[in-house]
Scaffold this motif. Structure first.
Motif, PDB file in Angstrom:
ATOM      1  N   GLN A  70      37.510   1.812 -13.442  1.00  0.00           N
ATOM      2  CA  GLN A  70      37.428   2.703 -14.610  1.00  0.00           C
ATOM      3  C   GLN A  70      36.032   3.302 -14.719  1.00  0.00           C
ATOM      4  OE1 GLN A  70      40.331   3.322 -16.010  1.00  0.00           O
ATOM      5  NE2 GLN A  70      41.143   1.816 -14.561  1.00  0.00           N
ATOM      6  N   THR A  71      35.890   4.305 -15.584  1.00  0.00           N
ATOM      7  CA  THR A  71      34.594   4.978 -15.720  1.00  0.00           C
ATOM      8  C   THR A  71      34.244   5.197 -17.190  1.00  0.00           C
ATOM      9  OG1 THR A  71      35.722   7.115 -15.565  1.00  0.00           O
ATOM     10  CG2 THR A  71      34.754   6.261 -13.540  1.00  0.00           C
ATOM     11  N   ILE A  72      32.927   5.254 -17.457  1.00  0.00           N
ATOM     12  CA  ILE A  72      32.448   5.721 -18.764  1.00  0.00           C
ATOM     13  C   ILE A  72      32.428   7.245 -18.652  1.00  0.00           C
ATOM     14  CG2 ILE A  72      30.016   5.455 -18.028  1.00  0.00           C
ATOM     15  CD1 ILE A  72      29.250   4.943 -20.933  1.00  0.00           C
ATOM     16  N   SER A  73      33.000   7.922 -19.640  1.00  0.00           N
ATOM     17  CA  SER A  73      33.103   9.383 -19.582  1.00  0.00           C
ATOM     18  C   SER A  73      31.711  10.008 -19.617  1.00  0.00           C
ATOM     19  CB  SER A  73      33.912   9.902 -20.758  1.00  0.00           C
ATOM     20  OG  SER A  73      35.174   9.284 -20.786  1.00  0.00           O
ATOM     21  N   GLN A  74      31.568  11.181 -19.014  1.00  0.00           N
ATOM     22  CA  GLN A  74      30.247  11.817 -19.002  1.00  0.00           C
ATOM     23  C   GLN A  74      29.892  12.330 -20.400  1.00  0.00           C
ATOM     24  OE1 GLN A  74      29.862  15.841 -17.420  1.00  0.00           O
ATOM     25  NE2 GLN A  74      31.678  15.401 -16.215  1.00  0.00           N
ATOM     26  N   ILE A  97      42.742   5.193 -27.740  1.00  0.00           N
ATOM     27  CA  ILE A  97      43.502   4.494 -26.697  1.00  0.00           C
ATOM     28  C   ILE A  97      42.710   4.578 -25.406  1.00  0.00           C
ATOM     29  CG2 ILE A  97      45.674   4.437 -25.409  1.00  0.00           C
ATOM     30  CD1 ILE A  97      46.722   5.723 -28.246  1.00  0.00           C
ATOM     31  N   GLY A  98      42.166   3.428 -24.977  1.00  0.00           N
ATOM     32  CA  GLY A  98      41.254   3.355 -23.837  1.00  0.00           C
ATOM     33  C   GLY A  98      39.833   3.096 -24.313  1.00  0.00           C
ATOM     34  N   THR A  99      39.552   1.832 -24.711  1.00  0.00           N
ATOM     35  CA  THR A  99      38.201   1.473 -25.198  1.00  0.00           C
ATOM     36  C   THR A  99      37.174   1.661 -24.089  1.00  0.00           C
ATOM     37  OG1 THR A  99      39.314  -0.315 -26.429  1.00  0.00           O
ATOM     38  CG2 THR A  99      36.899  -0.350 -26.392  1.00  0.00           C
ATOM     39  N   GLY A 100      37.526   1.242 -22.869  1.00  0.00           N
ATOM     40  CA  GLY A 100      36.599   1.322 -21.731  1.00  0.00           C
ATOM     41  C   GLY A 100      35.297   0.614 -22.038  1.00  0.00           C
ATOM     42  N   SER A 101      34.186   1.320 -21.886  1.00  0.00           N
ATOM     43  CA  SER A 101      32.858   0.737 -22.135  1.00  0.00           C
ATOM     44  C   SER A 101      32.577   0.565 -23.628  1.00  0.00           C
ATOM     45  CB  SER A 101      31.794   1.672 -21.576  1.00  0.00           C
ATOM     46  OG  SER A 101      31.809   2.892 -22.314  1.00  0.00           O
ATOM     47  N   ALA A 102      33.370   1.208 -24.469  1.00  0.00           N
ATOM     48  CA  ALA A 102      33.197   1.231 -25.936  1.00  0.00           C
ATOM     49  C   ALA A 102      32.078   2.175 -26.380  1.00  0.00           C
ATOM     50  CB  ALA A 102      32.976  -0.161 -26.530  1.00  0.00           C
ATOM     51  N   ILE A 118      42.282   0.363 -28.477  1.00  0.00           N
ATOM     52  CA  ILE A 118      43.119  -0.482 -27.613  1.00  0.00           C
ATOM     53  C   ILE A 118      42.684  -0.313 -26.163  1.00  0.00           C
ATOM     54  CG2 ILE A 118      45.494  -1.079 -26.951  1.00  0.00           C
ATOM     55  CD1 ILE A 118      46.488   0.421 -29.410  1.00  0.00           C
ATOM     56  N   GLU A 119      42.569  -1.430 -25.446  1.00  0.00           N
ATOM     57  CA  GLU A 119      42.216  -1.395 -24.014  1.00  0.00           C
ATOM     58  C   GLU A 119      43.179  -2.302 -23.251  1.00  0.00           C
ATOM     59  OE1 GLU A 119      39.987   0.241 -21.882  1.00  0.00           O
ATOM     60  OE2 GLU A 119      41.141  -0.966 -20.470  1.00  0.00           O
ATOM     61  N   ARG A 120      43.636  -1.855 -22.082  1.00  0.00           N
ATOM     62  CA  ARG A 120      44.620  -2.630 -21.317  1.00  0.00           C
ATOM     63  C   ARG A 120      43.970  -3.614 -20.340  1.00  0.00           C
ATOM     64  NH1 ARG A 120      45.354  -0.712 -16.112  1.00  0.00           N
ATOM     65  NH2 ARG A 120      47.426  -1.634 -15.885  1.00  0.00           N
ATOM     66  N   GLY A 145      45.767  -4.546 -24.941  1.00  0.00           N
ATOM     67  CA  GLY A 145      47.182  -4.213 -24.772  1.00  0.00           C
ATOM     68  C   GLY A 145      47.363  -2.832 -24.183  1.00  0.00           C
ATOM     69  N   ASP A 146      48.611  -2.509 -23.951  1.00  0.00           N
ATOM     70  CA  ASP A 146      48.974  -1.172 -23.479  1.00  0.00           C
ATOM     71  C   ASP A 146      49.103  -0.275 -24.711  1.00  0.00           C
ATOM     72  OD1 ASP A 146      50.279   1.109 -22.652  1.00  0.00           O
ATOM     73  OD2 ASP A 146      51.686   0.062 -21.336  1.00  0.00           O
ATOM     74  N   GLY A 147      48.232   0.714 -24.792  1.00  0.00           N
ATOM     75  CA  GLY A 147      48.199   1.550 -25.999  1.00  0.00           C
ATOM     76  C   GLY A 147      49.080   2.784 -25.941  1.00  0.00           C
ATOM     77  N   SER A 148      49.896   2.905 -24.884  1.00  0.00           N
ATOM     78  CA  SER A 148      50.721   4.119 -24.739  1.00  0.00           C
ATOM     79  C   SER A 148      51.560   4.414 -25.973  1.00  0.00           C
ATOM     80  CB  SER A 148      51.681   3.991 -23.549  1.00  0.00           C
ATOM     81  OG  SER A 148      51.014   3.488 -22.437  1.00  0.00           O
ATOM     82  N   LEU A 219      46.211   7.311 -17.669  1.00  0.00           N
ATOM     83  CA  LEU A 219      46.769   6.311 -18.580  1.00  0.00           C
ATOM     84  C   LEU A 219      47.741   5.463 -17.757  1.00  0.00           C
ATOM     85  CD1 LEU A 219      46.863   5.792 -21.789  1.00  0.00           C
ATOM     86  CD2 LEU A 219      49.119   6.844 -21.637  1.00  0.00           C
ATOM     87  N   LEU A 220      47.584   4.141 -17.819  1.00  0.00           N
ATOM     88  CA  LEU A 220      48.452   3.262 -17.029  1.00  0.00           C
ATOM     89  C   LEU A 220      49.201   2.333 -17.969  1.00  0.00           C
ATOM     90  CD1 LEU A 220      45.863   2.392 -14.223  1.00  0.00           C
ATOM     91  CD2 LEU A 220      47.765   4.020 -14.079  1.00  0.00           C
ATOM     92  N   SER A 221      50.302   1.764 -17.472  1.00  0.00           N
ATOM     93  CA  SER A 221      51.064   0.873 -18.354  1.00  0.00           C
ATOM     94  C   SER A 221      50.742  -0.591 -18.064  1.00  0.00           C
ATOM     95  CB  SER A 221      52.562   1.145 -18.217  1.00  0.00           C
ATOM     96  OG  SER A 221      52.918   0.989 -16.889  1.00  0.00           O
TER      97      SER A 221
END
Ligand code: SAH
Length: 232
Positions: A70-74, A97-102, A118-120, A145-148, A219-221
């Motif tokens: 995964q990546t931290i967005s630019q 949806i997608g906490t990633g690095s926060a 939410i982060e999977r 969890g899956d935030g879809s 986005l993944l499940s």
């Protein structure tokens, strides 16, 4: 914000605030005009949201790896998303949806929003929890969890923001928005061409605005637990 800066100050010595100011100048030159967004990004210490080995690159205009593929967005796309959200009305309760690095999570909080994120990937979820606690950011609620499908029990939200590319076939989460709320998401077509889309929901219909091309991880499940990925 004051509490945030007080806590991290001892750690930011190696990266001078001038580095962050240079990032902000670059964002301004790229067309970001919202002063609240620029102020928040001048204050939140982005280098704490990446691994120590990458800290010196944290303020460059690039996305960076955060583990688990995964990546931290630019910074520019983060700034665009925050500006779009503030321009759409002042959202109080935001579902991410997608906490990633926060990093973006911390920025939502710095802008006065209550954030539900939410982060999977368990490893990212745990790291985000520890960091946000260390930074003493109280208005964030994290879930693994899956935030879809959003966060039905805590809906409705003023805004729902996806930080991973949503396949165009996925039904949008308008039913978890208040009337007048908005949905912000990178949307991928079948050829994985991605556009950042803002949908304004009036309770019955959504008005769509195309904010331009973008590049996000998909986005993944399902979820990825620590035990599944030792040493990731
Ligand atoms: N704003 C974040 C972006 C991280 S990348 C940052 O700047 O760090 C997108 C994140 O979305 C990844 O951490 C990925 O694991 C997560 N993600 C992908 N699909 C997801 C899903 N279905 N539910 C929750 N999180 C998801």
């Amino acid at each position: 914000m004051a509490a945030l800066l007080r806590v991290v100050n001892p750690e930011v010595g190696m990266i001078s605030p001038r580095t962050r100011e240079r990032m902000v100048a670059t964002l301004r030159a790229a067309g970001i005009e919202n002063e609240r967004v620029l102020t928040a990004m001048a204050q939140v210490p982005r280098h704490l949201f990446v691994a120590e080995a990458l800290a010196s690159r944290a303020y460059e205009p690039v996305s960076l790896p955060i583990g688990w593929g995964q990546t931290i967005s630019q910074p520019l796309i983060v700034a665009r998303m925050l500006a779009a959200l503030l321009d759409s009305g002042e959202p109080q309760r935001v579902l991410e949806i997608g906490t990633g690095s926060a990093y973006q999570t911390a920025l939502f909080a710095a802008l006065g929003m209550e954030v539900f994120s939410i982060e999977r990937v368990e490893g990212l979820h745990i790291a985000a929890k520890e960091l946000l606690q260390r930074l003493q950011i109280p208005t964030v609620h994290l879930r693994l969890g899956d935030g879809s499908c959003g966060w039905e029990e805590l809906a409705p939200f003023n805004a729902v923001v996806f930080t991973a590319a949503v396949p165009c076939a996925l039904p949008p989460l308008f039913h978890q928005l208040v009337p007048g709320g908005c949905l912000l998401m990178p949307q991928a077509d079948v050829a994985d061409e991605q556009r950042l889309k803002l949908y304004r929901w009036n309770g019955q219909d959504a008005e769509e605005e195309d904010l331009g091309g973008c590049r996000f991880v998909p986005l993944l499940s399902g979820t990825v637990n620590q035990k599944d990925h030792i040493g990731a």
